[in-house]
Scaffold this motif. Structure first.
Motif, short mmCIF file in Angstrom:
data_model
loop_
_atom_site.label_atom_id
_atom_site.label_comp_id
_atom_site.label_asym_id
_atom_site.label_seq_id
_atom_site.Cartn_x
_atom_site.Cartn_y
_atom_site.Cartn_z
N MET A 1 0.95 -1.02 0.11
CA MET A 1 0.09 -0.13 0.03
C MET A 1 0.79 1.27 -0.04
O MET A 1 1.71 1.48 0.90
CB MET A 1 -0.94 0.11 1.13
CG MET A 1 -1.77 1.12 1.19
SD MET A 1 -3.29 1.05 2.40
CE MET A 1 -3.14 -0.41 3.12
N GLU A 2 0.80 2.01 -0.93
CA GLU A 2 1.59 3.36 -0.98
C GLU A 2 0.62 4.39 -1.50
O GLU A 2 -0.20 4.81 -2.33
CB GLU A 2 2.29 3.20 -2.40
CG GLU A 2 3.35 4.11 -2.70
CD GLU A 2 4.10 4.06 -4.05
OE1 GLU A 2 4.46 4.93 -4.49
OE2 GLU A 2 4.08 2.95 -4.57
N TRP A 3 0.66 5.54 -0.52
CA TRP A 3 -0.10 6.76 -0.59
C TRP A 3 0.74 7.88 -1.00
O TRP A 3 2.08 7.81 -0.89
CB TRP A 3 -0.30 7.24 0.92
CG TRP A 3 -1.43 6.58 1.60
CD1 TRP A 3 -1.45 5.45 2.44
CD2 TRP A 3 -2.91 6.35 1.49
NE1 TRP A 3 -2.40 4.88 2.93
CE2 TRP A 3 -3.30 5.48 2.32
CE3 TRP A 3 -3.86 7.17 0.59
CZ2 TRP A 3 -4.79 5.31 2.30
CZ3 TRP A 3 -5.10 7.24 0.74
CH2 TRP A 3 -5.80 6.33 1.60
N LEU A 50 -3.98 6.39 -3.87
CA LEU A 50 -3.58 5.14 -3.07
C LEU A 50 -3.13 4.12 -4.30
O LEU A 50 -3.89 4.07 -5.05
CB LEU A 50 -4.66 4.66 -2.36
CG LEU A 50 -4.32 3.32 -1.80
CD1 LEU A 50 -3.03 3.26 -0.63
CD2 LEU A 50 -5.77 2.98 -0.79
N LYS A 51 -1.88 3.49 -4.23
CA LYS A 51 -1.53 2.39 -4.92
C LYS A 51 -1.61 1.19 -4.15
O LYS A 51 -1.02 1.18 -2.92
CB LYS A 51 -0.45 2.75 -5.80
CG LYS A 51 -0.81 3.57 -6.80
CD LYS A 51 0.75 3.99 -7.70
CE LYS A 51 1.08 2.91 -8.60
NZ LYS A 51 2.32 3.38 -9.59
N ILE A 52 -2.28 0.17 -4.63
CA ILE A 52 -2.01 -1.10 -3.93
C ILE A 52 -1.53 -2.21 -4.93
O ILE A 52 -2.20 -2.42 -6.11
CB ILE A 52 -3.30 -1.63 -3.45
CG1 ILE A 52 -3.94 -0.50 -2.20
CG2 ILE A 52 -3.41 -3.03 -2.83
CD1 ILE A 52 -5.24 -0.84 -1.68
N ASN A 59 -8.33 8.02 -5.35
CA ASN A 59 -7.90 9.11 -5.84
C ASN A 59 -8.73 10.25 -5.32
O ASN A 59 -9.85 10.15 -5.37
CB ASN A 59 -7.57 9.20 -7.19
CG ASN A 59 -7.37 10.39 -7.70
OD1 ASN A 59 -6.15 11.06 -7.54
ND2 ASN A 59 -8.11 11.16 -8.60
N TYR A 88 -11.24 2.78 2.03
CA TYR A 88 -10.20 3.74 1.51
C TYR A 88 -10.95 5.06 1.21
O TYR A 88 -10.02 5.89 1.11
CB TYR A 88 -9.73 3.05 0.19
CG TYR A 88 -8.91 1.57 0.66
CD1 TYR A 88 -7.86 1.73 1.50
CD2 TYR A 88 -9.36 0.65 -0.22
CE1 TYR A 88 -7.26 0.65 1.76
CE2 TYR A 88 -8.44 -0.55 -0.01
CZ TYR A 88 -7.50 -0.54 0.94
OH TYR A 88 -6.73 -1.65 1.19
N GLN A 91 -10.64 6.98 4.09
CA GLN A 91 -9.18 7.19 4.67
C GLN A 91 -8.62 8.35 3.74
O GLN A 91 -8.00 9.28 4.07
CB GLN A 91 -8.42 5.97 4.32
CG GLN A 91 -8.28 5.00 5.55
CD GLN A 91 -7.24 3.98 5.17
OE1 GLN A 91 -7.74 2.94 4.61
NE2 GLN A 91 -6.29 4.01 5.53
N ILE A 92 -8.86 8.26 2.66
CA ILE A 92 -8.29 9.33 1.37
C ILE A 92 -8.92 10.48 1.80
O ILE A 92 -8.36 11.55 1.65
CB ILE A 92 -8.20 8.96 0.03
CG1 ILE A 92 -7.35 9.60 -0.79
CG2 ILE A 92 -9.63 9.02 -0.52
CD1 ILE A 92 -7.02 9.09 -2.30
N ASN A 95 -7.50 11.85 4.94
CA ASN A 95 -5.98 12.34 4.78
C ASN A 95 -6.12 13.89 3.97
O ASN A 95 -5.33 14.48 4.21
CB ASN A 95 -5.28 11.33 3.95
CG ASN A 95 -5.14 10.12 5.08
OD1 ASN A 95 -5.27 10.18 6.30
ND2 ASN A 95 -4.69 9.09 4.40
#
Length: 148
Positions: A1-3, A50-52, A59, A88, A91-92, A95
């Motif tokens: 998981m990459e933000w 976010l990329k998983i 997005n 997600y 979360q996004i 954030n």
């Protein structure tokens, strides 16, 4: 998981393509709504995504105040179908709100959301400020978040 959060100029070609594809897949194809997705605001925006496992999962686009609206705005909120119902979107959005509050020191955020998402945005502290109206044939409402 990459933000990640990047300006338009910081996006790689692959990232830009991935973000636009995600948005078109949802807002144009899935919702069967032909509209001008490329609206000349991406160049002004911060793109938070976010990329998983290398796939674009979620997005949002954050626009500064006095660009599209008087207020800072968060839009193009999108979660790929295979990553939905996992939290997600919340979360996004949280954030993005935190970023606007802490990095830009802005106290008001606007969303122009599809009406069926009113409870989702309300759960994040947004309050409805307009009646329902049609945007590209889909009922929308404007909502504002204010720092307490």
């Amino acid at each position: 998981m990459e933000w990640s959060i990047k300006s338009f100029d910081e996006l790689t070609n692959d990232e830009l393509y991935g973000l636009l594809k995600l948005r078109v897949d949802i807002f144009v194809v899935e919702q069967n709504c032909p509209y001008p997705e490329l609206d000349n605001y991406d160049q002004l925006a911060l793109h938070f995504f976010l990329k998983i496992n290398g796939e674009f999962a979620a997005n949002v686009r954050i626009l500064p105040s006095n660009s599209k609206y008087l207020e800072v705005s968060i839009g193009r909120v999108s979660v790929a179908e295979k990553f939905r119902r996992q939290g997600y979107a919340r979360q996004i959005m949280q954030n993005a709100i935190d970023y606007v509050l802490n990095e830009w020191n802005e106290k008001r955020i606007k969303v122009q959301g599809q009406e069926y998402l009113k409870d989702f945005y309300s759960g994040l502290g947004f309050e409805q400020v307009t009646e329902s109206y049609l945007e590209d044939g889909i009922p929308h409402i404007d909502m504002i978040w204010e720092a307490k």
